[in-house]
Write a protein that holds these residues in place. Structure first.
Motif, mmCIF file in Angstrom:
data_model
loop_
_atom_site.group_PDB
_atom_site.id
_atom_site.type_symbol
_atom_site.label_atom_id
_atom_site.label_comp_id
_atom_site.label_asym_id
_atom_site.label_seq_id
_atom_site.Cartn_x
_atom_site.Cartn_y
_atom_site.Cartn_z
ATOM 1 N N THR A 184 8.300 -7.962 -15.545
ATOM 2 C CA THR A 184 7.903 -7.084 -14.443
ATOM 3 C C THR A 184 6.854 -6.103 -14.949
ATOM 4 O O THR A 184 7.146 -5.284 -15.835
ATOM 5 N N THR A 185 5.663 -6.208 -14.410
ATOM 6 C CA THR A 185 4.536 -5.412 -14.900
ATOM 7 C C THR A 185 3.743 -4.878 -13.718
ATOM 8 O O THR A 185 3.465 -5.616 -12.766
ATOM 9 N N SER A 186 3.376 -3.605 -13.772
ATOM 10 C CA SER A 186 2.526 -3.027 -12.726
ATOM 11 C C SER A 186 1.467 -2.146 -13.374
ATOM 12 O O SER A 186 1.715 -1.478 -14.377
ATOM 13 N N VAL A 187 0.276 -2.179 -12.793
ATOM 14 C CA VAL A 187 -0.871 -1.466 -13.362
ATOM 15 C C VAL A 187 -1.610 -0.722 -12.253
ATOM 16 O O VAL A 187 -1.875 -1.291 -11.182
ATOM 17 N N LEU A 188 -1.951 0.532 -12.513
ATOM 18 C CA LEU A 188 -2.844 1.307 -11.651
ATOM 19 C C LEU A 188 -4.215 1.382 -12.302
ATOM 20 O O LEU A 188 -4.327 1.512 -13.531
ATOM 21 N N PHE A 189 -5.264 1.320 -11.487
ATOM 22 C CA PHE A 189 -6.640 1.349 -11.968
ATOM 23 C C PHE A 189 -7.431 2.456 -11.269
ATOM 24 O O PHE A 189 -7.158 2.796 -10.117
ATOM 25 N N ARG A 190 -8.444 2.959 -11.958
ATOM 26 C CA ARG A 190 -9.492 3.769 -11.329
ATOM 27 C C ARG A 190 -10.828 3.185 -11.763
ATOM 28 O O ARG A 190 -11.085 3.028 -12.957
ATOM 29 N N MET A 191 -11.632 2.797 -10.783
ATOM 30 C CA MET A 191 -12.922 2.186 -11.079
ATOM 31 C C MET A 191 -13.971 3.256 -11.336
ATOM 32 O O MET A 191 -13.867 4.393 -10.852
ATOM 33 N N LYS A 192 -15.005 2.898 -12.062
ATOM 34 C CA LYS A 192 -16.079 3.851 -12.341
ATOM 35 C C LYS A 192 -16.778 4.279 -11.057
ATOM 36 O O LYS A 192 -17.297 5.399 -10.959
ATOM 37 N N GLU A 193 -16.779 3.406 -10.040
ATOM 38 C CA GLU A 193 -17.399 3.728 -8.760
ATOM 39 C C GLU A 193 -16.512 4.600 -7.883
ATOM 40 O O GLU A 193 -16.945 5.039 -6.814
ATOM 41 N N GLY A 194 -15.254 4.826 -8.295
ATOM 42 C CA GLY A 194 -14.404 5.774 -7.581
ATOM 43 C C GLY A 194 -13.225 5.195 -6.840
ATOM 44 O O GLY A 194 -12.262 5.913 -6.552
ATOM 45 N N MET A 195 -13.270 3.903 -6.488
ATOM 46 C CA MET A 195 -12.122 3.331 -5.772
ATOM 47 C C MET A 195 -10.930 3.143 -6.706
ATOM 48 O O MET A 195 -11.084 3.122 -7.924
ATOM 49 N N SER A 196 -9.749 2.999 -6.115
ATOM 50 C CA SER A 196 -8.535 2.786 -6.902
ATOM 51 C C SER A 196 -8.141 1.318 -6.843
ATOM 52 O O SER A 196 -8.686 0.535 -6.061
ATOM 53 N N GLY A 197 -7.158 0.962 -7.679
ATOM 54 C CA GLY A 197 -6.679 -0.413 -7.698
ATOM 55 C C GLY A 197 -5.236 -0.487 -8.153
ATOM 56 O O GLY A 197 -4.706 0.453 -8.759
ATOM 57 N N TYR A 198 -4.614 -1.622 -7.821
ATOM 58 C CA TYR A 198 -3.228 -1.869 -8.235
ATOM 59 C C TYR A 198 -3.072 -3.352 -8.527
ATOM 60 O O TYR A 198 -3.625 -4.203 -7.816
ATOM 61 N N ASP B 296 -19.833 -4.553 5.620
ATOM 62 C CA ASP B 296 -18.911 -4.855 6.717
ATOM 63 C C ASP B 296 -17.564 -4.158 6.563
ATOM 64 O O ASP B 296 -16.886 -3.897 7.565
ATOM 65 N N LEU B 297 -17.162 -3.869 5.330
ATOM 66 C CA LEU B 297 -15.879 -3.187 5.106
ATOM 67 C C LEU B 297 -16.049 -1.674 4.948
ATOM 68 O O LEU B 297 -15.061 -0.954 4.758
ATOM 69 N N GLY B 298 -17.273 -1.198 5.030
ATOM 70 C CA GLY B 298 -17.519 0.234 4.878
ATOM 71 C C GLY B 298 -17.398 0.682 3.436
ATOM 72 O O GLY B 298 -17.663 -0.082 2.500
ATOM 73 N N VAL B 299 -16.978 1.922 3.250
ATOM 74 C CA VAL B 299 -16.760 2.458 1.906
ATOM 75 C C VAL B 299 -15.476 1.841 1.342
ATOM 76 O O VAL B 299 -14.417 1.900 1.974
ATOM 77 N N ILE B 300 -15.573 1.230 0.173
ATOM 78 C CA ILE B 300 -14.394 0.602 -0.422
ATOM 79 C C ILE B 300 -13.486 1.679 -1.004
ATOM 80 O O ILE B 300 -13.910 2.503 -1.818
ATOM 81 N N LEU B 301 -12.226 1.660 -0.566
ATOM 82 C CA LEU B 301 -11.252 2.666 -0.962
ATOM 83 C C LEU B 301 -10.323 2.179 -2.077
ATOM 84 O O LEU B 301 -10.012 2.927 -3.005
ATOM 85 N N HIS B 302 -9.911 0.910 -1.970
ATOM 86 C CA HIS B 302 -8.818 0.440 -2.837
ATOM 87 C C HIS B 302 -8.828 -1.086 -2.865
ATOM 88 O O HIS B 302 -9.177 -1.736 -1.868
ATOM 89 N N VAL B 303 -8.450 -1.645 -4.011
ATOM 90 C CA VAL B 303 -8.287 -3.093 -4.146
ATOM 91 C C VAL B 303 -6.963 -3.347 -4.856
ATOM 92 O O VAL B 303 -6.593 -2.599 -5.762
ATOM 93 N N GLU B 304 -6.224 -4.366 -4.405
ATOM 94 C CA GLU B 304 -4.937 -4.608 -5.056
ATOM 95 C C GLU B 304 -4.557 -6.083 -4.999
ATOM 96 O O GLU B 304 -5.044 -6.847 -4.161
ATOM 97 N N SER B 305 -3.683 -6.459 -5.922
ATOM 98 C CA SER B 305 -3.228 -7.837 -5.993
ATOM 99 C C SER B 305 -1.797 -7.878 -6.503
ATOM 100 O O SER B 305 -1.398 -7.038 -7.317
ATOM 101 N N THR B 306 -1.038 -8.859 -6.004
ATOM 102 C CA THR B 306 0.286 -9.159 -6.532
ATOM 103 C C THR B 306 0.322 -10.643 -6.860
ATOM 104 O O THR B 306 -0.079 -11.474 -6.045
ATOM 105 N N MET B 307 0.767 -10.968 -8.077
ATOM 106 C CA MET B 307 0.847 -12.353 -8.521
ATOM 107 C C MET B 307 2.216 -12.589 -9.139
ATOM 108 O O MET B 307 2.642 -11.836 -10.031
#
Length: 342
Positions: free
Chosen positions: A214-228, A141-152
């Protein structure tokens, strides 16, 4: 029903007890152990009808305790899981499971050798909105997943005292990573698969103790999408989790465990407004279903202990989550992109 002992009766240990007390058909606390048996703790144990034991070691020797729930400092988890498994007791560990991949592998190895159940307290994974989001992704339903992110975020570190274990950099590296951020990382692993590499920056701006806020992290998944992932421990409390796909994106909003919040709020009101914005057409918004996800996670553990179901988080993902935590801490120290050990 599994008879459990709770180790650690701080505010979160008490929240775990409150979630199932008189409510669960799957798990009952019959014993507790904590470093300081204050009058408050004694009154709490009486209210919830469990015995206070002198130590974790005493709980290991107690034949009436079938499972041990750990609400203890992070650095103790691995050794305590190994010790509990060695006594043939099922064990539920609060997050983070371990601070290194090697530690997580050691704990899982002990559990596997003993043939007991291991549970882990990533309760947000069990929330109905996360289940719905998983179904949206898997259905396309969301198509190709491009990016996932969260702020806590939460303000809790502003009130930390220097002698509190959560003020210790070795216990809680990278500020809000271990009290909050690991929940989001577990969600990313669940929805997007293994994480391949990370880059983290983490520093102190406002708190008085020697702990990052204050902490921030960038991710790259093995499947190719990015994350924050962004965490802050010295501002107003809040939570967001978003998944972006080629057909639209979903945003979940809610709360974190802000100090002073009631037990029922900490257990039931972590998700609030939800939005789906397709690439074409109007946005849809709704309020998240409410439920006690702390009890749901302990209930799932209790059912797993008696063989009714598998615990929802595979041990392979518990180990991978610890490997990601370790890579984030190493990245922050080295100021460079760091591969996650697979």
């Amino acid at each position: 029903m599994i008879k459990a002992g709770i180790v650690g009766l701080g505010w979160w240990g008490r929240t775990l007890v409150e979630s199932v007390s008189g409510e669960s058909d799957d798990l009952q606390f019959v014993a507790g152990a904590t470093r300081t048996q204050s009058d408050e703790v004694k009154a709490f144990s009486k209210e919830h009808n469990f015995r206070l034991l002198d130590s974790f070691e005493a709980m290991l020797e107690d034949d009436a305790v079938e499972a041990i729930v750990l609400a203890t400092p992070h650095s103790k988890h691995v050794d305590q899981v190994v010790a509990a498994a060695g006594q043939g007791k099922h064990v539920y560990c609060e997050k983070p499971f371990a601070l290194t991949k090697a530690g997580a592998e050691r704990a899982v190895g002990a559990v596997d050798s003993a043939g007991v159940t291991l549970g882990l307290g990533y309760n947000r994974r069990l929330h109905p909105e996360m289940n719905t989001l998983r179904e949206r992704i898997n259905s396309g339903d969301l198509g190709v997943i491009l990016h996932v992110e969260s702020t806590m975020t939460f303000p809790n570190a502003l009130a930390l005292k220097a002698d509190a274990w959560r003020a210790n950099r070795e216990e809680t590296p990278c500020g809000g990573l271990t009290p909050m951020g690991v929940h989001a990382i577990d969600g990313m692993i669940d929805l997007c698969g293994p994480i391949d590499e990370v880059y983290c920056q983490s520093f102190r701006r406002a708190v008085e103790v020697e702990s990052d806020d204050t902490t921030s992290v960038l991710f790259r998944m093995k499947e190719g999408m990015s994350g924050y992932l962004g965490t802050m421990t010295a501002t107003g409390g809040g939570f967001s989790f978003q998944v972006y796909g080629s057909k639209g994106h979903v945003r979940l909003e809610g709360k974190t465990h802000t100090a002073g919040a009631s037990s029922i709020e900490r257990r039931t009101q972590l998700f609030g407004t939800c939005t789906f914005k397709p690439t074409k057409g109007p946005a849809e918004s709704w309020q998240a279903e409410q439920g006690d996800i702390v009890r749901a996670t302990l209930d799932a553990f209790g059912r797993a202990c008696v063989g009714k179901q598998d615990f929802p988080i595979p041990t392979s993902e518990m180990i991978h989550g610890a490997a990601v935590t370790e890579a984030i801490v190493n990245s922050a120290g080295a100021h460079q992109v760091t591969k996650v050990e697979q």
